[in-house]
Write an enzyme that holds these catalytic residues in place. Sequence first.
Site, PDB file in Angstrom:
ATOM      1  N   TYR A  42       0.814  -1.215   0.000  1.00 18.24           N
ATOM      2  CA  TYR A  42       0.000   0.000   0.000  1.00 18.24           C
ATOM      3  C   TYR A  42       0.845   1.261   0.000  1.00 18.24           C
ATOM      4  O   TYR A  42       0.479   2.247  -0.633  1.00 18.24           O
ATOM      5  CB  TYR A  42      -0.940   0.003   1.207  1.00 18.24           C
ATOM      6  CG  TYR A  42      -2.148  -0.869   0.986  1.00 18.24           C
ATOM      7  CD1 TYR A  42      -3.049  -0.572  -0.036  1.00 18.24           C
ATOM      8  CD2 TYR A  42      -2.395  -1.980   1.771  1.00 18.24           C
ATOM      9  CE1 TYR A  42      -4.155  -1.374  -0.262  1.00 18.24           C
ATOM     10  CE2 TYR A  42      -3.495  -2.784   1.555  1.00 18.24           C
ATOM     11  CZ  TYR A  42      -4.373  -2.480   0.537  1.00 18.24           C
ATOM     12  OH  TYR A  42      -5.456  -3.259   0.313  1.00 18.24           O
ATOM     13  N   GLU A  59       5.178 -27.888  16.318  1.00 20.11           N
ATOM     14  CA  GLU A  59       4.394 -27.506  15.143  1.00 20.11           C
ATOM     15  C   GLU A  59       2.999 -27.032  15.536  1.00 20.11           C
ATOM     16  O   GLU A  59       2.498 -26.062  14.974  1.00 20.11           O
ATOM     17  CB  GLU A  59       4.287 -28.701  14.176  1.00 20.11           C
ATOM     18  CG  GLU A  59       3.434 -28.387  12.944  1.00 20.11           C
ATOM     19  CD  GLU A  59       3.217 -29.598  12.058  1.00 20.11           C
ATOM     20  OE1 GLU A  59       3.828 -30.638  12.303  1.00 20.11           O
ATOM     21  OE2 GLU A  59       2.429 -29.473  11.106  1.00 20.11           O
ATOM     22  N   ASP A  70       4.251 -33.148  13.520  1.00 17.83           N
ATOM     23  CA  ASP A  70       3.364 -34.245  13.151  1.00 17.83           C
ATOM     24  C   ASP A  70       4.177 -35.381  12.530  1.00 17.83           C
ATOM     25  O   ASP A  70       5.204 -35.140  11.880  1.00 17.83           O
ATOM     26  CB  ASP A  70       2.326 -33.778  12.126  1.00 17.83           C
ATOM     27  CG  ASP A  70       1.215 -32.965  12.784  1.00 17.83           C
ATOM     28  OD1 ASP A  70       1.107 -32.999  14.020  1.00 17.83           O
ATOM     29  OD2 ASP A  70       0.465 -32.289  12.030  1.00 17.83           O
TER      30      ASP A  70
END
Lengths: 363, 612
Positions: free
Chosen positions: A106, A199, A251
């Site tokens: 912007y 995680e 995981d």
Amino acid sequence: MTAKPSRSSVKKRNEATLKTLRGFGREVYGQILKKQFPYTTIPSRSTSNIQYDEKLRQYVLGERSSRRTSRNIRHIRPFTQLIWTADFAKDLKTSGKTSTLRDVYYSAQAFDINFRDQQESDNIINDLETVLATAREDLNIFPEERSEIFGDLTIEYTVPGYEGRRINLTMHPDGVAIGPALTTAELIETTADKVIVIEKGAMFTRFIEEQAYRKFNAILIHTAGQPPRATRHLVQRLNTELGLPVYVFCDGDPWGMGIAITIICGSANAAHLKELTTQDARWMGLYSTDIQKYKLPSEKLQNVDIKRLLDMQKDPRCAGEPWSGQIEHFLKYRVKCELEAFSRYGLDYVVKKYLPEKMQELA
Amino acid sequence: MSETFMEMSPADFFYRNRDLAGFNNPSRAVYAALRELVENSLDACELYRIPPNIFLRVSRENNDSTIEESNETYRIRIMDNGSGIPPEYVPSAFGQILFGSKYTLRQVRGTFGLGGKMAILYGQITTHGYATIMTSTGVATLKELALGADVDQNRKMLIVRLNLEAMELRGVDKAVLQRDVKLDGCSVQVNEKTIFLKPEDEADLKKLGDRLDDIPVTVGINEFEISIDIQQNKPRVRRDVVKPNPNRWRGTIVEFTLDGDYVKAMPRVLEYLQQTAMLNPYAEITFIDPRGRLYRFERVTKAMPPPPKETLPHPYGCDVETVQRMIANTNCTSLTTFMTTNFHRVGEKTAKAFLAEVGLIKIRNSKNPNGKGKDDVVGEKSPKRLTPEEIVRMVQTMKSFKGFLPPDSSCLSPVGEKLLEAGIKKELNPEFLAVSQRGASAYSGYPFIVEVAIAYGGGVPSSTGISLYRFANRIPLLYDEASDISRIVLNEQVNWRNYKVSADMPVVVVVHICSTKIPYKTVGKEFIADRPEVAREIKNGVSSVARKLAMFLTKKISVEHEKRRVDVFSRYLPKIAQFSADLAGEPEKSDSDYVEMVKPLLRSLIKYDREA
């Protein structure tokens, strides 16, 4: 427990970055004064120029580079954006302010050099990182995504308004966001002797609630999926400045493995940058073998998972152990498992049983 | 029961078949009438190389109602500064169909010789009025006003016997003669029936007779009111007066009324006038429409193309009837001289070879095999003695004989590249213009020349597809464009993409064909037939100007492209200077300083001259 002294150098770093920026400005401005079309050389970030450096154990850019010159009609706009972004970063640095990627997009509009979209502005920032060999976080430009840190670590802010203020990162039980202020803070002292990178948010919270940070004497970091670069950099600093060993806990699937690899060896996307990798970090699970060993509830691997595993087999970062063995194991048993799976054995199973065993295994 | 047989006069014929001449409906009638009048006027001027001044006015007869009806009575008045018509010809010229000066092989605008008369005829049958004709040749030579001249050796003078009848007709009286008849070194005495010319030098006396042609005498203005006796095809003269002409005005005014639909005809009329002005840039045309609006098409040059010359027919284009008429009128006693004097580009050698091919004569083997020396001809006879079968055979052979030279174009009068350019510039003011005059060519024994122009941008109107302005012998053709050969060539034989021309560009192609006989497809004379010879010339002409346009467009595109390029650079380079200066820690400068700083860089980007 004794507090470890920091070897940080945030101020020095800032000065070096400003010098690099000014040098870039002088180079371009000098070309204009010599009545030349200004140009700059950008190392190529195309996949064919990304190589794996065995010694550094991370991806690096090869020899190829391209010249971006304002003489070329197709280059002049991005060139202008590049130099503007550099100038914008210089202003951020000198005023001690930070900005987000969105903000950069912007801000450009005020200078009549609108970016077409966020993607274009992000690309220009990547270009600038490459040209200056400086991470955007050092240019005070941050992505929106945040991850958290918790633990007995005292930091000292360098951001305006907070200069010299110190806090201990146990002060908030939800953890402290790893934002620009934290990233630029000096690391003062810690009683912890390790860093555990997690995680999943649920597991991170569980570790705090169970006071696992005390039990393991660890600083906890939550990556919220793929770790943001600021987080990776912070992990690297904790490792090098405070000398803390790092453990990564994700995981039990190829994506979790990927997170661990990114923290340890970096990503191809950031091949133009150094200091985002923590070579000494250890992957502490979930391993494919753990799924059987701890009889964890599992799900079948999807096609995308298998494809990812096959890709990883070719990835030089996964050449050694435990990676290659675990990949093979995954492919053999074709199951995966999330961290939350430990809930099956009660809340503290992972803290009291799995992690101690794993630490021992890795030690 | 018995059928009624009756003769029909030409006027009657055209009265019954007026659509043949383009007077099909009220709006076409207005358009056709104006067009014929304008063309007559242009022809009258051009034949004498007078730059035309044409004043045309259409006004409503019934001024009571404010709204123009779709079909109402209009008064048409046209004035030109042409040659004027000698009064003795006026009744026939305006009141007798198929009488005129256009029945020769010469490039003229009309070919029926109907034009003006058809307009008057149409006016007459719709409004039952008379046409008013005012005309003057301005001056007549003394010779035209004299019966003869005798040299009086005793008195050393020339006695000119005046033609009193002619003088009365032309409005010339004694006072005019006294004023106008002047000769250097010669005293003049005007009597009632004679003029005495006495040269100061006796030696001039003999030549004096020849100089009568050089003495201009002001003639009056003849005013007629004429209508056509349709059944008899004879003029009916209601009024015939001659008025004094102190200013030596020359030209013709025609005024009459007709019923028609001007409102509907208006777009075509204006289009016609504009295109006429385009191809006749030496003409000054003023038009006042029924609402009093003035349209002026200004003259931009006084240069005029050479007037067309009369020419003999080329054998290839002759039919049996034509040849029979020639034979009836000829004084030649041998076939060879008949051929050489009656046909275009036929010399003695060609004539003999042709006659031998027909089998009318035999040529004994020449003693000199290389063709030099006289051939012995056997069988030569007077053309009057040809049998009808021989004439037919002769005409048939004319079509197949390969030995005739192609027709010569010297009898044609193309507009010329310069005038064409001036005319199109004047009316369209295009951004780009290329004109090309093709060499002379021939179809069926008629010579023709094609002139082509292509104009782009500026005042050229944008339309879907390429606009086409067609002209035949300088007449704009406005109807039936889709069937015209030029349109067919443009659409089917020219690959415009090769010339960088796209359908949305403001491009107009001008095609002018001039010929002693324009190959019109129909009697309406609005479009040209698909003759391969003509099509080839048009295609080659269009290609040659289109190539030039392509070059222009390529450059224009490059220039525009460069301009866009430089615009981009001049937008960004000052910013680069500004940002890098700030980044380098240089003191702040004003925006114009940075613009100035990158100027040498911008200059190095410019390859094309912007003026081009």
